[in-house]
Design a protein around this motif. Structure first.
Motif, PDB file in Angstrom:
ATOM      1  N   LEU A 153       0.813  -1.210   0.000  1.00 38.41           N
ATOM      2  CA  LEU A 153       0.000   0.000   0.000  1.00 38.41           C
ATOM      3  C   LEU A 153       0.849   1.263   0.000  1.00 38.41           C
ATOM      4  O   LEU A 153       0.566   2.217  -0.749  1.00 38.41           O
ATOM      5  N   GLU A 154       1.880   1.294   0.812  1.00 37.43           N
ATOM      6  CA  GLU A 154       2.706   2.506   0.885  1.00 37.43           C
ATOM      7  C   GLU A 154       3.364   2.807  -0.449  1.00 37.43           C
ATOM      8  O   GLU A 154       3.472   3.969  -0.851  1.00 37.43           O
ATOM      9  N   ARG A 155       3.800   1.771  -1.169  1.00 36.08           N
ATOM     10  CA  ARG A 155       4.408   2.005  -2.485  1.00 36.08           C
ATOM     11  C   ARG A 155       3.370   2.406  -3.523  1.00 36.08           C
ATOM     12  O   ARG A 155       3.666   3.198  -4.430  1.00 36.08           O
ATOM     13  N   VAL A 156       2.164   1.869  -3.433  1.00 36.27           N
ATOM     14  CA  VAL A 156       1.100   2.300  -4.347  1.00 36.27           C
ATOM     15  C   VAL A 156       0.881   3.799  -4.211  1.00 36.27           C
ATOM     16  O   VAL A 156       0.708   4.510  -5.208  1.00 36.27           O
ATOM     17  N   LEU A 157       0.919   4.298  -2.984  1.00 42.34           N
ATOM     18  CA  LEU A 157       0.651   5.712  -2.746  1.00 42.34           C
ATOM     19  C   LEU A 157       1.886   6.592  -2.892  1.00 42.34           C
ATOM     20  O   LEU A 157       1.815   7.685  -3.465  1.00 42.34           O
ATOM     21  N   PHE A 158       3.025   6.139  -2.369  1.00 43.36           N
ATOM     22  CA  PHE A 158       4.187   7.017  -2.268  1.00 43.36           C
ATOM     23  C   PHE A 158       5.434   6.518  -2.999  1.00 43.36           C
ATOM     24  O   PHE A 158       6.462   7.187  -2.976  1.00 43.36           O
ATOM     25  N   GLY A 159       5.357   5.350  -3.607  1.00 41.67           N
ATOM     26  CA  GLY A 159       6.490   4.843  -4.341  1.00 41.67           C
ATOM     27  C   GLY A 159       7.590   4.308  -3.424  1.00 41.67           C
ATOM     28  O   GLY A 159       7.387   4.145  -2.226  1.00 41.67           O
ATOM     29  N   PRO A 160       8.751   3.995  -3.979  1.00 43.27           N
ATOM     30  CA  PRO A 160       9.109   4.213  -5.384  1.00 43.27           C
ATOM     31  C   PRO A 160       8.389   3.261  -6.328  1.00 43.27           C
ATOM     32  O   PRO A 160       7.973   2.183  -5.921  1.00 43.27           O
ATOM     33  N   SER A 161       8.282   3.691  -7.573  1.00 44.11           N
ATOM     34  CA  SER A 161       7.608   2.893  -8.577  1.00 44.11           C
ATOM     35  C   SER A 161       8.631   2.156  -9.437  1.00 44.11           C
ATOM     36  O   SER A 161       9.686   2.699  -9.765  1.00 44.11           O
ATOM     37  N   SER A 162       8.298   0.932  -9.785  1.00 41.53           N
ATOM     38  CA  SER A 162       9.164   0.156 -10.675  1.00 41.53           C
ATOM     39  C   SER A 162       8.506  -0.078 -12.029  1.00 41.53           C
ATOM     40  O   SER A 162       8.958  -0.897 -12.821  1.00 41.53           O
ATOM     41  N   ALA A 163       7.415   0.629 -12.301  1.00 41.42           N
ATOM     42  CA  ALA A 163       6.710   0.529 -13.578  1.00 41.42           C
ATOM     43  C   ALA A 163       6.258   1.918 -14.010  1.00 41.42           C
ATOM     44  O   ALA A 163       6.084   2.811 -13.170  1.00 41.42           O
ATOM     45  N   ALA A 164       6.055   2.094 -15.307  1.00 43.40           N
ATOM     46  CA  ALA A 164       5.716   3.410 -15.849  1.00 43.40           C
ATOM     47  C   ALA A 164       4.254   3.494 -16.276  1.00 43.40           C
ATOM     48  O   ALA A 164       3.916   4.192 -17.225  1.00 43.40           O
ATOM     49  N   ASP A 165       3.360   2.765 -15.554  1.00 40.59           N
ATOM     50  CA  ASP A 165       1.967   2.688 -15.989  1.00 40.59           C
ATOM     51  C   ASP A 165       1.002   3.475 -15.111  1.00 40.59           C
ATOM     52  O   ASP A 165      -0.211   3.375 -15.272  1.00 40.59           O
ATOM     53  N   GLY A 166       1.503   4.254 -14.157  1.00 40.08           N
ATOM     54  CA  GLY A 166       0.635   5.090 -13.337  1.00 40.08           C
ATOM     55  C   GLY A 166      -0.123   4.348 -12.267  1.00 40.08           C
ATOM     56  O   GLY A 166      -1.087   4.883 -11.712  1.00 40.08           O
ATOM     57  N   ARG A 167       0.298   3.123 -11.941  1.00 42.74           N
ATOM     58  CA  ARG A 167      -0.427   2.355 -10.935  1.00 42.74           C
ATOM     59  C   ARG A 167       0.211   2.418  -9.551  1.00 42.74           C
ATOM     60  O   ARG A 167      -0.387   1.964  -8.582  1.00 42.74           O
ATOM     61  N   THR A 168       1.427   2.950  -9.461  1.00 39.97           N
ATOM     62  CA  THR A 168       2.096   3.106  -8.180  1.00 39.97           C
ATOM     63  C   THR A 168       2.665   4.516  -8.061  1.00 39.97           C
ATOM     64  O   THR A 168       2.831   5.223  -9.064  1.00 39.97           O
ATOM     65  N   ASN A 169       2.982   4.907  -6.811  1.00 36.87           N
ATOM     66  CA  ASN A 169       3.473   6.259  -6.511  1.00 36.87           C
ATOM     67  C   ASN A 169       2.481   7.325  -6.978  1.00 36.87           C
ATOM     68  O   ASN A 169       2.845   8.299  -7.647  1.00 36.87           O
ATOM     69  N   VAL A 170       1.232   7.125  -6.608  1.00 31.48           N
ATOM     70  CA  VAL A 170       0.154   8.022  -7.034  1.00 31.48           C
ATOM     71  C   VAL A 170       0.371   9.432  -6.489  1.00 31.48           C
ATOM     72  O   VAL A 170       0.224  10.428  -7.219  1.00 31.48           O
ATOM     73  N   ILE A 171       0.719   9.537  -5.226  1.00 28.32           N
ATOM     74  CA  ILE A 171       0.906  10.864  -4.631  1.00 28.32           C
ATOM     75  C   ILE A 171       2.181  11.508  -5.158  1.00 28.32           C
ATOM     76  O   ILE A 171       2.242  12.728  -5.363  1.00 28.32           O
ATOM     77  N   GLY A 172       3.212  10.703  -5.397  1.00 31.47           N
ATOM     78  CA  GLY A 172       4.417  11.242  -6.009  1.00 31.47           C
ATOM     79  C   GLY A 172       4.142  11.829  -7.382  1.00 31.47           C
ATOM     80  O   GLY A 172       4.688  12.881  -7.743  1.00 31.47           O
TER      81      GLY A 172
END
Length: 374
Positions: free
Chosen positions: A325-344
């Motif tokens: 959950l924390e990565r979904v919201l704040f990352g870091p993201s390992s994909a470029a599809d907009g599904r993780t690091n939403v707040i970032g």
């Protein structure tokens, strides 16, 4: 100036836009993302991020409500879900996740036919309160009068009345409709109500005394409302229309600000960014958070529309699991599809266009630039 399109000689329609139809335009100024504020305030509560977790059994459990609260958002528990129908909902959730597709709707109807137990409403909300985070629970308009005393007595901080479409002027020949204005006036806690998808409907809901209005129509990833009922309100236009109602109600009421919360059509971080740019103060997320490892759906997602006893308008859909959950919201993201690091992503978009907070970002320039997602 709005111009109608002629569909045929007897019908004209206004052109409306989805989030996919619009794009944000950079300005002459940029900022560092760490200098951007994404906090927002509703009533007496300030949250570090403009995210409410949707009251859906695949998204919010007492445990995930607590986790989201600790991360700076608000988890809204569905008080008509498995958490208030079953002492131990885990076997039920496991069954839902494993159901064969052909049997899913019928079995969901059976599972959600189990009566709601008021003592479980109290217990689940108490679990969240004991963790020291803000407590929010959601009821449909049909259940609000029946269970509101139990919910308020349990110490809820924010009361959410959520349906596919909620009206301040429901008309019925067989049942006494909920008087929203009277109900909200007599309640001791702030109320968020919706969905609404037009200027007029939202303005009427604002006049009931609601602290916030949900903008949506039951059009999320698991919904078949357009297929079943022919109803669809493109979200970019809907949010902008309701933001217009907020502006006019602010003048009408002599300064009372009602918060606009986008609720639907939010599948990626870009959609979240565009919802704020259209005038939303915050977003209510379903499928994005259903992809978190902690989500009760464990990669599956469904809403209340999927188990309606007379006319189901949704499916159980597989959204997969992408990250904690924390990565979904704040990352870091390992994909470029907009599904993780939403707040970032929201922070970076605000910084790239030169805005320092959410209220300023609502004024960002946008263009109509439709594209098709791959």
């Amino acid at each position: 100036m709005v111009s109608d399109i002629e569909i045929g000689r007897a019908k004209r329609a206004r052109r409306a836009y989805t989030f996919d139809d619009i794009a944000i335009v950079p300005s002459r100024r940029t900022r560092d993302p760490q200098d951007v504020s994404v906090s927002w305030t509703i009533d007496a509560f300030t949250f570090e991020m403009p995210v409410l977790a949707a009251p859906m059994d695949s998204v919010v459990s007492p445990e995930t409500a607590i986790a989201i609260g600790r991360l700076g958002g608000l988890g809204v528990l569905d008080l008509e879900g498995v958490w208030t129908r079953y002492d131990d909902p885990e076997p039920v959730l496991a069954e839902i996740r494993a159901l064969p597709q052909a049997e899913t709707t019928r079995r969901l109807q059976e599972i959600y036919a189990e009566p709601i137990k008021p003592e479980l409403v109290t217990q689940r909300l108490a679990e969240i309160r004991a963790a020291g985070v803000p407590v929010a629970g959601a009821l449909s308009p049909q259940r609000t009068a029946e269970l509101s005393d139990t919910v308020v007595g349990a110490g809820v901080d924010l009361f959410v009345i959520r349906g596919t479409t909620v009206s301040a002027e429901h008309v019925s020949k067989t049942t006494e409709p909920l008087n929203l204005k009277k109900f909200i006036y007599e309640l001791d806690v702030p109320v968020i109500v919706g969905g609404a998808s037009t200027y007029t409907a939202a303005l009427h809901l604002m006049r009931t005394g609601a602290a916030g209005v949900l903008v949506g129509f039951g059009g999320g990833a698991a919904s078949t409302t357009r297929t079943s009922l022919g109803i669809h309100a493109p979200m970019a236009s809907a949010v902008a229309d309701v933001a217009g109602a907020r502006r006019d109600y602010l003048d009408e009421s002599g300064g009372r600000y009602v918060h606009v919360i986008a609720d639907g059509g939010l599948g990626t971080s870009g959609d979240v960014v565009k919802a704020i740019s259209m005038g939303a103060d915050a977003v209510m997320l379903g499928s994005i958070l259903a992809r978190a490892e902690e989500a009760p759906g464990a990669g599956w997602h469904w809403g209340a529309e999927a188990h309606h006893e007379e006319l189901p308008r949704g499916h159980r859909v597989e959204v997969g699991t992408v990250a904690p959950l924390e990565r979904v919201l704040f990352g870091p993201s390992s994909a470029a599809d907009g599904r993780t690091n939403v707040i970032g992503a929201l922070r970076r978009s605000m910084a790239t266009t030169g805005y320092s907070d959410l209220k300023e970002f609502q004024r960002v320039e946008v263009v109509v630039a439709p594209y098709t997602r791959s």
